[in-house]
Design a protein around this motif. Structure first.
Motif, PDB file in Angstrom:
ATOM      1  N   GLU A 131     118.600  71.636  44.993  1.00  0.00           N
ATOM      2  CA  GLU A 131     117.344  72.239  44.565  1.00  0.00           C
ATOM      3  C   GLU A 131     116.704  71.458  43.422  1.00  0.00           C
ATOM      4  O   GLU A 131     115.476  71.291  43.371  1.00  0.00           O
ATOM      5  CB  GLU A 131     117.572  73.695  44.156  1.00  0.00           C
ATOM      6  CG  GLU A 131     117.978  74.607  45.297  1.00  0.00           C
ATOM      7  CD  GLU A 131     116.932  74.687  46.394  1.00  0.00           C
ATOM      8  OE1 GLU A 131     115.722  74.706  46.061  1.00  0.00           O
ATOM      9  OE2 GLU A 131     117.314  74.730  47.571  1.00  0.00           O
ATOM     10  N   ILE A 132     117.519  70.954  42.498  1.00  0.00           N
ATOM     11  CA  ILE A 132     116.990  70.123  41.416  1.00  0.00           C
ATOM     12  C   ILE A 132     116.357  68.857  41.983  1.00  0.00           C
ATOM     13  O   ILE A 132     115.263  68.451  41.573  1.00  0.00           O
ATOM     14  CB  ILE A 132     118.112  69.779  40.416  1.00  0.00           C
ATOM     15  CG1 ILE A 132     118.527  71.016  39.627  1.00  0.00           C
ATOM     16  CG2 ILE A 132     117.665  68.662  39.464  1.00  0.00           C
ATOM     17  CD1 ILE A 132     119.763  70.816  38.774  1.00  0.00           C
ATOM     18  N   SER A 133     117.031  68.240  42.938  1.00  0.00           N
ATOM     19  CA  SER A 133     116.524  67.006  43.540  1.00  0.00           C
ATOM     20  C   SER A 133     115.198  67.243  44.252  1.00  0.00           C
ATOM     21  O   SER A 133     114.246  66.453  44.118  1.00  0.00           O
ATOM     22  CB  SER A 133     117.555  66.444  44.524  1.00  0.00           C
ATOM     23  OG  SER A 133     118.776  66.163  43.874  1.00  0.00           O
ATOM     24  N   LEU A 134     115.113  68.325  45.004  1.00  0.00           N
ATOM     25  CA  LEU A 134     113.876  68.643  45.712  1.00  0.00           C
ATOM     26  C   LEU A 134     112.728  68.868  44.731  1.00  0.00           C
ATOM     27  O   LEU A 134     111.600  68.411  44.961  1.00  0.00           O
ATOM     28  CB  LEU A 134     114.081  69.884  46.586  1.00  0.00           C
ATOM     29  CG  LEU A 134     114.985  69.713  47.808  1.00  0.00           C
ATOM     30  CD1 LEU A 134     115.333  71.072  48.408  1.00  0.00           C
ATOM     31  CD2 LEU A 134     114.316  68.826  48.856  1.00  0.00           C
ATOM     32  N   ARG A 135     113.004  69.557  43.622  1.00  0.00           N
ATOM     33  CA  ARG A 135     111.951  69.838  42.646  1.00  0.00           C
ATOM     34  C   ARG A 135     111.461  68.555  41.982  1.00  0.00           C
ATOM     35  O   ARG A 135     110.252  68.361  41.797  1.00  0.00           O
ATOM     36  CB  ARG A 135     112.442  70.831  41.610  1.00  0.00           C
ATOM     37  CG  ARG A 135     111.418  71.162  40.526  1.00  0.00           C
ATOM     38  CD  ARG A 135     110.158  71.826  41.080  1.00  0.00           C
ATOM     39  NE  ARG A 135     109.226  72.110  39.999  1.00  0.00           N
ATOM     40  CZ  ARG A 135     109.252  73.220  39.260  1.00  0.00           C
ATOM     41  NH1 ARG A 135     110.182  74.162  39.487  1.00  0.00           N
ATOM     42  NH2 ARG A 135     108.383  73.393  38.296  1.00  0.00           N
ATOM     43  N   PHE A 136     112.365  67.664  41.613  1.00  0.00           N
ATOM     44  CA  PHE A 136     111.944  66.399  41.018  1.00  0.00           C
ATOM     45  C   PHE A 136     111.041  65.626  41.987  1.00  0.00           C
ATOM     46  O   PHE A 136     110.025  65.056  41.580  1.00  0.00           O
ATOM     47  CB  PHE A 136     113.149  65.547  40.636  1.00  0.00           C
ATOM     48  CG  PHE A 136     113.640  65.751  39.235  1.00  0.00           C
ATOM     49  CD1 PHE A 136     112.861  65.389  38.152  1.00  0.00           C
ATOM     50  CD2 PHE A 136     114.888  66.310  38.996  1.00  0.00           C
ATOM     51  CE1 PHE A 136     113.306  65.575  36.852  1.00  0.00           C
ATOM     52  CE2 PHE A 136     115.351  66.493  37.701  1.00  0.00           C
ATOM     53  CZ  PHE A 136     114.560  66.129  36.626  1.00  0.00           C
ATOM     54  N   ALA A 137     111.430  65.611  43.259  1.00  0.00           N
ATOM     55  CA  ALA A 137     110.607  64.910  44.249  1.00  0.00           C
ATOM     56  C   ALA A 137     109.231  65.557  44.364  1.00  0.00           C
ATOM     57  O   ALA A 137     108.204  64.863  44.475  1.00  0.00           O
ATOM     58  CB  ALA A 137     111.314  64.898  45.598  1.00  0.00           C
ATOM     59  N   GLN A 138     109.182  66.894  44.320  1.00  0.00           N
ATOM     60  CA  GLN A 138     107.899  67.596  44.370  1.00  0.00           C
ATOM     61  C   GLN A 138     107.031  67.276  43.158  1.00  0.00           C
ATOM     62  O   GLN A 138     105.792  67.286  43.247  1.00  0.00           O
ATOM     63  CB  GLN A 138     108.141  69.102  44.460  1.00  0.00           C
ATOM     64  CG  GLN A 138     108.743  69.549  45.784  1.00  0.00           C
ATOM     65  CD  GLN A 138     109.355  70.944  45.711  1.00  0.00           C
ATOM     66  OE1 GLN A 138     109.298  71.600  44.666  1.00  0.00           O
ATOM     67  NE2 GLN A 138     109.945  71.394  46.803  1.00  0.00           N
ATOM     68  N   GLU A 139     107.668  66.984  42.031  1.00  0.00           N
ATOM     69  CA  GLU A 139     106.944  66.631  40.814  1.00  0.00           C
ATOM     70  C   GLU A 139     106.521  65.160  40.803  1.00  0.00           C
ATOM     71  O   GLU A 139     105.915  64.694  39.829  1.00  0.00           O
ATOM     72  CB  GLU A 139     107.807  66.923  39.581  1.00  0.00           C
ATOM     73  CG  GLU A 139     108.109  68.391  39.360  1.00  0.00           C
ATOM     74  CD  GLU A 139     106.923  69.159  38.794  1.00  0.00           C
ATOM     75  OE1 GLU A 139     105.943  68.509  38.354  1.00  0.00           O
ATOM     76  OE2 GLU A 139     106.964  70.404  38.786  1.00  0.00           O
ATOM     77  N   GLY A 140     106.862  64.416  41.868  1.00  0.00           N
ATOM     78  CA  GLY A 140     106.431  63.023  41.974  1.00  0.00           C
ATOM     79  C   GLY A 140     107.439  62.001  41.515  1.00  0.00           C
ATOM     80  O   GLY A 140     107.135  60.800  41.467  1.00  0.00           O
ATOM     81  N   ALA A 141     108.653  62.435  41.179  1.00  0.00           N
ATOM     82  CA  ALA A 141     109.697  61.499  40.772  1.00  0.00           C
ATOM     83  C   ALA A 141     110.334  60.848  41.995  1.00  0.00           C
ATOM     84  O   ALA A 141     110.272  61.372  43.110  1.00  0.00           O
ATOM     85  CB  ALA A 141     110.762  62.219  39.949  1.00  0.00           C
ATOM     86  N   VAL A 142     110.955  59.703  41.766  1.00  0.00           N
ATOM     87  CA  VAL A 142     111.759  59.031  42.783  1.00  0.00           C
ATOM     88  C   VAL A 142     113.213  59.411  42.512  1.00  0.00           C
ATOM     89  O   VAL A 142     113.745  59.109  41.434  1.00  0.00           O
ATOM     90  CB  VAL A 142     111.579  57.503  42.722  1.00  0.00           C
ATOM     91  CG1 VAL A 142     112.418  56.828  43.802  1.00  0.00           C
ATOM     92  CG2 VAL A 142     110.107  57.133  42.867  1.00  0.00           C
ATOM     93  N   VAL A 143     113.858  60.069  43.464  1.00  0.00           N
ATOM     94  CA  VAL A 143     115.157  60.695  43.215  1.00  0.00           C
ATOM     95  C   VAL A 143     116.274  59.920  43.903  1.00  0.00           C
ATOM     96  O   VAL A 143     116.239  59.706  45.120  1.00  0.00           O
ATOM     97  CB  VAL A 143     115.177  62.157  43.700  1.00  0.00           C
ATOM     98  CG1 VAL A 143     116.447  62.846  43.224  1.00  0.00           C
ATOM     99  CG2 VAL A 143     113.945  62.910  43.196  1.00  0.00           C
ATOM    100  N   THR A 144     117.261  59.521  43.121  1.00  0.00           N
ATOM    101  CA  THR A 144     118.467  58.894  43.652  1.00  0.00           C
ATOM    102  C   THR A 144     119.562  59.948  43.712  1.00  0.00           C
ATOM    103  O   THR A 144     119.886  60.576  42.700  1.00  0.00           O
ATOM    104  CB  THR A 144     118.916  57.710  42.775  1.00  0.00           C
ATOM    105  OG1 THR A 144     117.878  56.732  42.763  1.00  0.00           O
ATOM    106  CG2 THR A 144     120.184  57.088  43.327  1.00  0.00           C
TER     107      THR A 144
END
Length: 253
Positions: free
Chosen positions: A21-34
């Motif tokens: 869920e944290i990863s999905l939220r970061f991606a929704q905020e425009g971050a590039v998630v590893t």
């Protein structure tokens, strides 16, 4: 939230539960998630969901208890882009009274919950210092703040992670690196289900619901907001803090 677009974020334990869920939220905020996780299928599913929503990510199968594997994975990430944010979320426990446990169980719990985050910090922080700043959010536990019956060694690790967060926050404050800890209360995750199934799921779950003022367990979706906030420009003057997200179960400082 301000300042997350284009940021490069590593989330450990991102194959399920809170980490997903944290990863999905970061991606929704425009971050590039590893995404780092030992569960290849889980981390692939998280990546699929990020990409289905139009986000950007990349997945690595990483055992965070293997220091060399951590170093190699972080090096690969940094060859592409500097790491702006690290979320140490991976964790594991098996509930049992301390006197009924043995050294092998202690070692597994300590390796995952304490040594793993230490390895991640040691691999990522030098790059943050070199690049003039970064954010670390460590997912600890209310067990590390107030203790939890049947989780003595886990509580010790999570309490250690809180103290480590505060200490390194002091050491690196003038380098522009901010570290904070988020402490979940009882949460409806696959790990909770695994622990509860060993000890009587329904009894434990109902007892916890009665004890929590909001009368429910946390959901994994209850945590991404505070984690992303601490990584954002809106938290530019916050470091070394411990924040409980527990539905009011633990209210004292």
């Amino acid at each position: 939230m301000r300042g997350l677009t284009g940021k490069h974020v590593i989330v450990t334990g991102s194959g399920s539960g809170i980490g997903r869920e944290i990863s999905l939220r970061f991606a929704q905020e425009g971050a590039v998630v590893t995404l780092f996780d030992i569960n290849g299928d889980g981390v692939s599913e998280t990546l699929r969901r990020i990409e289905a929503e139009g986000g950007q990510g990349i997945a690595y199968v990483v055992d965070i208890t293997d220091r060399e594997a951590v170093n190699q994975a972080v090096q690969k990430v940094e060859e592409r882009n500097p790491v702006d944010v690290l979320v140490n979320n991976a964790g594991w426990d098996k509930m049992a009274n301390f006197l009924d446990t043995d050294v092998d169980l202690w070692k597994k719990i300590i390796d995952i919950n304490l040594y793993g985050p230490l390895y991640m910090h040691h691999a990522v922080l030098p790059g943050m210092v070199k690049n003039g700043g970064g954010r670390v959010i460590n997912i600890s536990s209310d067990a590390g703040r107030v203790g939890s019956s049947g989780e003595a060694v886990y509580s010790a690790c999570k309490g250690g992670l809180i103290s480590f967060t505060k200490t390194v926050a002091r050491e690196l404050a003038r380098k522009g690196v901010q570290l904070n800890a988020v402490c979940p209360g009882p949460t409806d995750t696959p790990l909770f289900a695994e622990i509860a199934s060993d000890t009587g799921s329904e009894k434990i779950t109902e007892g916890l619901k009665r004890a929590i003022p909001m009368k429910r367990l946390a959901n994994p979706s209850d945590f991404p907001g505070i984690v992303c906030f601490l990584a954002s420009d809106d938290a530019g003057f916050i470091t070394g803090q411990t924040i409980s997200v527990s539905g009011g179960l633990t209210m004292h400082g």
